[in-house]
Design an enzyme around this catalytic site. Structure first.
Site, PDB file in Angstrom:
ATOM      1  N   LYS A 137      -1.684   5.211   8.473  1.00  0.00           N
ATOM      2  CA  LYS A 137      -0.905   5.502   7.288  1.00  0.00           C
ATOM      3  C   LYS A 137      -1.631   5.600   6.388  1.00  0.00           C
ATOM      4  O   LYS A 137      -1.078   6.369   5.279  1.00  0.00           O
ATOM      5  CB  LYS A 137       0.210   4.248   6.933  1.00  0.00           C
ATOM      6  CG  LYS A 137       1.254   4.001   5.673  1.00  0.00           C
ATOM      7  CD  LYS A 137       1.375   2.874   6.219  1.00  0.00           C
ATOM      8  CE  LYS A 137       1.317   2.072   4.352  1.00  0.00           C
ATOM      9  NZ  LYS A 137       1.903   1.207   3.818  1.00  0.00           N
ATOM     10  N   THR A 180       0.721  -0.977  -0.098  1.00  0.00           N
ATOM     11  CA  THR A 180       0.015  -0.262   0.301  1.00  0.00           C
ATOM     12  C   THR A 180       1.044   1.030  -0.204  1.00  0.00           C
ATOM     13  O   THR A 180       1.769   1.413   1.341  1.00  0.00           O
ATOM     14  CB  THR A 180      -1.376  -0.019   0.940  1.00  0.00           C
ATOM     15  OG1 THR A 180      -1.414  -1.238   1.616  1.00  0.00           O
ATOM     16  CG2 THR A 180      -1.586   1.168   1.343  1.00  0.00           C
ATOM     17  N   LYS A 234      -7.801   1.779  -2.721  1.00  0.00           N
ATOM     18  CA  LYS A 234      -7.178   1.373  -1.813  1.00  0.00           C
ATOM     19  C   LYS A 234      -7.015   2.558  -0.440  1.00  0.00           C
ATOM     20  O   LYS A 234      -7.758   2.658   0.917  1.00  0.00           O
ATOM     21  CB  LYS A 234      -5.763   0.566  -1.056  1.00  0.00           C
ATOM     22  CG  LYS A 234      -5.314   0.062  -0.027  1.00  0.00           C
ATOM     23  CD  LYS A 234      -5.671  -0.749   0.689  1.00  0.00           C
ATOM     24  CE  LYS A 234      -5.043  -0.792   1.701  1.00  0.00           C
ATOM     25  NZ  LYS A 234      -6.060  -2.179   2.406  1.00  0.00           N
TER      26      LYS A 234
END
Ligand code: NAD
Length: 296
Positions: A246, A96, A171
């Site tokens: 994050k 990611t 995502k």
């Protein structure tokens, strides 16, 4: 049987690579951590001594690294994967990372005659072990088609979301929804406590009413209503608050870069930052309910 290179064999990459081994492929893996590499070898993988050693005979290379800086370091430059691989090698980056880095690396891959997709995942370590991950894919149609048989070994739902970087876009948008909704559900349970409404009653009503969402019905942040949720094991992660922070920071970087107004995403990022810096970074992200209650 295909020879597959795999770089980054940590919590996610380890079990993903192990599933490729179980499916009969030869997997050559590399990780900076010796202990992780040993564990991979015990699962039937071939331990490589450096990043480029995984390229030997590999038609497909998968990376599962912490962040964009790691991905750029491994792929780019004279010693990077793209300069060292045979033209036509298929690259799958499942880390990611920020959309911009994903597009920089994909562009370099195309210029070097390689096929590449960004394919971040959802489903956590449990999904990686079970081979039931969701892959969100960005990249050209032919690279997607070539990668799909391998993704199907590691995942259950494979969605092509468009051009390079769109997997990462999907995502971070999804996880921005998740971070905001977890805070919303947590606030509701804290308010219910103050009002004398018990958690099970709120759950029974909201799970079948307009407040219904995944953060409530699958990952309920208070113990009781959903026995499998981390709240029932003292918020042992699942998906850590650090990972959520994050992803929320990646969403904010993208929002700033594109001019999108995401005020609740910004607030969610700020709240998870305070929660993480208070010492709870490694607990499950649903533990934010304790912080909102004032006891975390
Ligand atoms: P992790 O820290 O367990 O694994 C990353 C691995 O990469 C480590 O073992 C590290 O040693 C290795 N590494 C770093 N730089 C390297 C290099 N230059 N060469 C070789 N190895 C290198 O992290 P993770 O939980 O496996 O997450 C990996 C990615 O998946 C992250 O981008 C994360 O955001 C994403 N992700 C994680 C989860 C989850 O629940 N853990 C869920 C979805 C997505």
């Amino acid at each position: 049987m295909t020879t597959i290179g795999f770089i980054g064999l940590g919590n996610m990459g380890g079990p993903m690579a192990a599933n490729l081994v179980k499916a009969g492929h030869q997997v050559k893996g590399f990780d900076l951590s010796e202990a992780t590499l040993d564990q991979f070898a015990r699962a039937g993988g071939v331990a490589a001594q450096n990043v480029n050693a995984v390229l030997d005979g590999a038609g497909v290379v998968i990376t599962m690294l912490p962040a964009g800086t790691h991905v750029k370091a491994v792929y780019l430059g004279d010693d990077g994967l793209l300069a060292q691989a045979q033209p036509g090698t298929l690259f799958i980056d499942s880390s990611t990372i920020d959309v911009e880095s994903a597009r920089i690396v994909a562009d370099a891959a195309t210029k070097g005659g390689m096929a590449m997709i960004d394919a971040p995942v959802s489903g956590g370590v449990g999904g990686a072990e079970a081979g039931s991950l969701t892959f969100m894919v960005g990249g050209p149609d032919d690279a997607f088609a070539a990668a799909k048989p391998y993704l199907e070994i590691m995942g259950k739902t494979i969605v092509h979301a468009g051009a390079a970087g769109n997997g990462q876009a999907a995502k971070i948008c999804n996880n921005m929804i998740l971070g905001i909704s977890m805070i919303g559900v947590s606030e509701a349970f804290v308010l219910a406590e103050k009002l004398g409404l018990d958690a099970q009653s709120l759950f029974d009503i909201s799970s079948t009413a307009s407040g219904q969402c995944w953060s409530l019905t699958t990952y309920c942040p208070v113990p009781g209503p959903v026995p499998t949720s981390p709240a029932n094991r003292d918020y042992q992660a699942g998906f850590t608050a650090a990972m959520m922070w994050k992803d929320l920071k990646l969403a904010q970087e993208a929002a700033i870069a594109t001019g999108a107004a995401t005020p609740l995403g910004a607030e969610a990022s700020a709240l998870y930052g305070v929660y993480c810096n208070g010492g709870d970074a490694e607990t499950d992200f649903s533990g934010i309910v304790r912080f909102l209650r004032g006891d975390g």
